[in-house]
Design a protein around this motif. Sequence first.
Motif, PDB file in Angstrom:
ATOM      1  N   ILE A   1       1.585   9.304  -5.730  1.00  0.00           N
ATOM      2  CA  ILE A   1       1.948  10.696  -5.412  1.00  0.00           C
ATOM      3  C   ILE A   1       3.103  11.143  -6.296  1.00  0.00           C
ATOM      4  CG2 ILE A   1       2.954  12.173  -3.616  1.00  0.00           C
ATOM      5  CD1 ILE A   1       1.184  10.704  -1.631  1.00  0.00           C
ATOM      6  N   TYR A   2       4.072  10.299  -6.505  1.00  0.00           N
ATOM      7  CA  TYR A   2       5.210  10.654  -7.344  1.00  0.00           C
ATOM      8  C   TYR A   2       4.748  10.912  -8.780  1.00  0.00           C
ATOM      9  CZ  TYR A   2       9.774  10.499  -9.517  1.00  0.00           C
ATOM     10  OH  TYR A   2      10.904  10.814 -10.247  1.00  0.00           O
ATOM     11  N   SER A   3       3.835  10.056  -9.275  1.00  0.00           N
ATOM     12  CA  SER A   3       3.309  10.254 -10.629  1.00  0.00           C
ATOM     13  C   SER A   3       2.573  11.587 -10.728  1.00  0.00           C
ATOM     14  CB  SER A   3       2.345   9.141 -11.012  1.00  0.00           C
ATOM     15  OG  SER A   3       2.972   7.940 -11.131  1.00  0.00           O
ATOM     16  N   ARG A   4       1.780  11.918  -9.740  1.00  0.00           N
ATOM     17  CA  ARG A   4       1.057  13.184  -9.742  1.00  0.00           C
ATOM     18  C   ARG A   4       2.039  14.343  -9.645  1.00  0.00           C
ATOM     19  NH1 ARG A   4      -3.744  11.533  -5.662  1.00  0.00           N
ATOM     20  NH2 ARG A   4      -4.699  10.041  -7.016  1.00  0.00           N
ATOM     21  N   TRP A   5       3.034  14.187  -8.846  1.00  0.00           N
ATOM     22  CA  TRP A   5       4.033  15.248  -8.705  1.00  0.00           C
ATOM     23  C   TRP A   5       4.741  15.498 -10.027  1.00  0.00           C
ATOM     24  CZ3 TRP A   5       9.509  15.222  -8.538  1.00  0.00           C
ATOM     25  CH2 TRP A   5      10.082  16.415  -8.063  1.00  0.00           C
ATOM     26  N   ILE A   6       5.088  14.419 -10.701  1.00  0.00           N
ATOM     27  CA  ILE A   6       5.727  14.550 -11.998  1.00  0.00           C
ATOM     28  C   ILE A   6       4.769  15.243 -12.977  1.00  0.00           C
ATOM     29  CG2 ILE A   6       6.580  13.269 -14.005  1.00  0.00           C
ATOM     30  CD1 ILE A   6       8.557  13.081 -11.844  1.00  0.00           C
TER      31      ILE A   6
ATOM     32  N   ILE B   1       0.849  -1.209   0.000  1.00  0.00           N
ATOM     33  CA  ILE B   1       0.000   0.000   0.000  1.00  0.00           C
ATOM     34  C   ILE B   1       0.877   1.249   0.000  1.00  0.00           C
ATOM     35  CG2 ILE B   1      -1.623   1.337   1.419  1.00  0.00           C
ATOM     36  CD1 ILE B   1      -2.835  -1.387   2.266  1.00  0.00           C
ATOM     37  N   ASN B   2       1.937   1.224   0.810  1.00  0.00           N
ATOM     38  CA  ASN B   2       2.846   2.374   0.851  1.00  0.00           C
ATOM     39  C   ASN B   2       3.486   2.618  -0.516  1.00  0.00           C
ATOM     40  OD1 ASN B   2       5.877   3.287   1.346  1.00  0.00           O
ATOM     41  ND2 ASN B   2       4.530   4.303   2.848  1.00  0.00           N
ATOM     42  N   LYS B   3       3.886   1.589  -1.209  1.00  0.00           N
ATOM     43  CA  LYS B   3       4.493   1.721  -2.536  1.00  0.00           C
ATOM     44  C   LYS B   3       3.483   2.273  -3.530  1.00  0.00           C
ATOM     45  CE  LYS B   3       8.097  -1.742  -2.150  1.00  0.00           C
ATOM     46  NZ  LYS B   3       8.642  -2.985  -2.590  1.00  0.00           N
ATOM     47  N   ILE B   4       2.256   1.783  -3.430  1.00  0.00           N
ATOM     48  CA  ILE B   4       1.204   2.274  -4.336  1.00  0.00           C
ATOM     49  C   ILE B   4       0.968   3.760  -4.093  1.00  0.00           C
ATOM     50  CG2 ILE B   4      -1.265   2.138  -4.872  1.00  0.00           C
ATOM     51  CD1 ILE B   4      -1.019  -0.915  -4.361  1.00  0.00           C
ATOM     52  N   ILE B   5       0.850   4.143  -2.814  1.00  0.00           N
ATOM     53  CA  ILE B   5       0.620   5.561  -2.488  1.00  0.00           C
ATOM     54  C   ILE B   5       1.812   6.389  -2.930  1.00  0.00           C
ATOM     55  CG2 ILE B   5       0.396   7.186  -0.557  1.00  0.00           C
ATOM     56  CD1 ILE B   5      -1.281   5.013   0.867  1.00  0.00           C
ATOM     57  N   THR B   6       3.016   5.928  -2.634  1.00  0.00           N
ATOM     58  CA  THR B   6       4.222   6.671  -3.020  1.00  0.00           C
ATOM     59  C   THR B   6       4.296   6.812  -4.532  1.00  0.00           C
ATOM     60  OG1 THR B   6       5.412   5.844  -1.080  1.00  0.00           O
ATOM     61  CG2 THR B   6       6.737   6.706  -2.876  1.00  0.00           C
ATOM     62  N   SER B   7       4.045   5.742  -5.236  1.00  0.00           N
ATOM     63  CA  SER B   7       4.092   5.782  -6.694  1.00  0.00           C
ATOM     64  C   SER B   7       3.035   6.729  -7.252  1.00  0.00           C
ATOM     65  CB  SER B   7       3.892   4.376  -7.235  1.00  0.00           C
ATOM     66  OG  SER B   7       3.832   4.369  -8.607  1.00  0.00           O
TER      67      SER B   7
END
Length: 125
Positions: free
Chosen positions: A115-120, A107-113
């Motif tokens: 958020i990172y995708s949105r940030w990009i 779940i943490n990886k999914i959330i991190t990924s």
Amino acid sequence: MPCCIQCTSTIGEHHGHRTDPLESISNILSLMNNFKDNVYQKVIERKETNETILKQSNDKYNEIKSQFDINNYSLKKEIKKIHNIISITELDIEKQLEKTFENNTLINKIITSSIYSRWISLKHL
């Protein structure tokens, strides 16, 4: 050296009690007969009583020791069973915790990924 049942005196005094001299054969024979008929018999009876009591005591002790050994073995056996149950329960809980942690890591990886995708995506705007 004179000897008395009530006292011991090296000078022949008997501290206020009367003595009968052993010089007469009738006194010596009377003492021997008394010993043979009364004292010796009581000693033999006491010895036999003590042997009986000792045997009963040893029998009871052996019975108690045997029960102690049985109880001790049973206790160790039951404690070992409890230990095995606790060990199995511990392993089961550890597996559950590991599975929960793996799910949380995913779940943490999914959330991190995400958020990172949105940030990009936002960075290119």
